[in-house]
Design a protein around this motif. Sequence first.
Motif, mmCIF file in Angstrom:
data_model
loop_
_atom_site.group_PDB
_atom_site.id
_atom_site.type_symbol
_atom_site.label_atom_id
_atom_site.label_comp_id
_atom_site.label_asym_id
_atom_site.label_seq_id
_atom_site.Cartn_x
_atom_site.Cartn_y
_atom_site.Cartn_z
ATOM 1 N N LEU A 1 50.286 -3.797 32.465
ATOM 2 C CA LEU A 1 49.482 -3.092 33.474
ATOM 3 C C LEU A 1 49.982 -1.651 33.650
ATOM 4 O O LEU A 1 49.191 -0.735 33.840
ATOM 5 C CB LEU A 1 49.533 -3.846 34.804
ATOM 6 N N ARG A 2 51.295 -1.467 33.570
ATOM 7 C CA ARG A 2 51.859 -0.117 33.689
ATOM 8 C C ARG A 2 51.578 0.730 32.455
ATOM 9 O O ARG A 2 51.383 1.938 32.555
ATOM 10 C CB ARG A 2 53.386 -0.207 33.877
ATOM 11 N N ARG A 3 51.578 0.094 31.280
ATOM 12 C CA ARG A 3 51.575 0.826 30.015
ATOM 13 C C ARG A 3 50.172 1.135 29.503
ATOM 14 O O ARG A 3 49.924 2.200 28.937
ATOM 15 C CB ARG A 3 52.323 -0.039 28.981
ATOM 16 N N ASP A 4 49.240 0.175 29.647
ATOM 17 C CA ASP A 4 47.910 0.364 29.082
ATOM 18 C C ASP A 4 47.128 1.427 29.853
ATOM 19 O O ASP A 4 47.524 1.832 30.960
ATOM 20 C CB ASP A 4 47.132 -0.962 29.086
ATOM 21 N N VAL A 5 46.026 1.864 29.278
ATOM 22 C CA VAL A 5 45.210 2.922 29.894
ATOM 23 C C VAL A 5 43.787 2.425 30.184
ATOM 24 O O VAL A 5 43.168 2.835 31.161
ATOM 25 C CB VAL A 5 45.152 4.165 28.975
ATOM 26 N N ASP A 6 43.278 1.546 29.333
ATOM 27 C CA ASP A 6 41.873 1.135 29.423
ATOM 28 C C ASP A 6 41.751 -0.345 29.695
ATOM 29 O O ASP A 6 42.633 -1.135 29.345
ATOM 30 C CB ASP A 6 41.148 1.405 28.097
ATOM 31 N N LEU A 7 40.614 -0.725 30.266
ATOM 32 C CA LEU A 7 40.282 -2.140 30.432
ATOM 33 C C LEU A 7 38.775 -2.313 30.286
ATOM 34 O O LEU A 7 38.017 -1.344 30.209
ATOM 35 C CB LEU A 7 40.784 -2.665 31.784
ATOM 36 N N TRP A 8 38.365 -3.564 30.214
ATOM 37 C CA TRP A 8 36.953 -3.930 30.118
ATOM 38 C C TRP A 8 36.486 -4.406 31.489
ATOM 39 O O TRP A 8 37.146 -5.245 32.111
ATOM 40 C CB TRP A 8 36.758 -5.055 29.092
ATOM 41 N N TRP B 1 47.157 1.998 37.495
ATOM 42 C CA TRP B 1 47.810 0.853 38.135
ATOM 43 C C TRP B 1 48.911 1.394 39.049
ATOM 44 O O TRP B 1 49.828 2.073 38.577
ATOM 45 C CB TRP B 1 48.394 -0.088 37.080
ATOM 46 N N ASP B 2 48.832 1.119 40.334
ATOM 47 C CA ASP B 2 49.795 1.690 41.282
ATOM 48 C C ASP B 2 50.892 0.693 41.649
ATOM 49 O O ASP B 2 51.669 0.942 42.583
ATOM 50 C CB ASP B 2 49.077 2.185 42.544
#
Lengths: 149, 149
Positions: free
Chosen positions: A19-26, A45-46
């Motif tokens: 959650l911290r590392r990724d940038v995109d989601l569906w 992601w905070d």
Amino acid sequence: MPEPARSRAQRRADTLAKLRRDVDLWVASADERGNAYLVPLSYYWDGSALTIATPRSSRTAVNLVRARWARVALGPTRDVVIVEGPVEAIPIGTDPRLEDAHARATGFDPRTLAEEYVYLRIAPRSIQAWREANELAGRQLMRDGEWLD
Amino acid sequence: MPEPARSRAQRRADTLAKLRRDVDLWVASADERGNAYLVPLSYYWDGSALTIATPRSSRTAVNLVRARWARVALGPTRDVVIVEGPVEAIPIGTDPRLEDAHARATGFDPRTLAEEYVYLRIAPRSIQAWREANELAGRQLMRDGEWLD
């Protein structure tokens, strides 16, 4: 041969790191007649919630504001994290710290665009994570907002 | 810096190659009250349609059989192909050639499982493809079942 199934503790650590590392989601959404929609979007992601931004008149924004609930997925398909939770719509200009952080995380700043965007903040109530079929059992990591175990 | 935007002809060639090469996609669906759902599934591409298989009583199968329309996405999020089209439900045992080909492509054979599965065949009517934001313009490659240009 897939790797052995991870423990729940390992999946939780991997999921938070992802959650911290990724940038995109569906983002899946639907209108009130049950017409489904699906787009990829960038997120911030905070540490406790996901924030996405999309044009206020887009199908995704209209659908999520209506449903007040989102189901989103981080990929790839062999390293899945699925998050569900309520959606809070935050108009542009409401929360400058969040908006700054979103711009840094996603690389785009909807405040600079001509089209009116809305921020949508999704607070996880359910989180699932799995890589291969051998991890389908035990994929539920959070239920009703509580981490399991 | 992203790569320069691809031509429509290049995107079409890349999209057909990706449909042949990839194994999994994301399936959005919704029930009649507008509750959206999202899962990754493996697929078989026969050159003109996508076939997935999922338990007949699963939310995805029930939703897609009801809606008779699917929106699915191949990832990752920076190499997106989105396909929409009508859904044909094919009961197990109806089309052995398709079922054999599905098993070879996906690596699993629902005919061997205790739970009753259904095949869902999605014939593209709309195809979009883009990598980065600079490819959002021109992302529509097929409309109403016809390749553009």
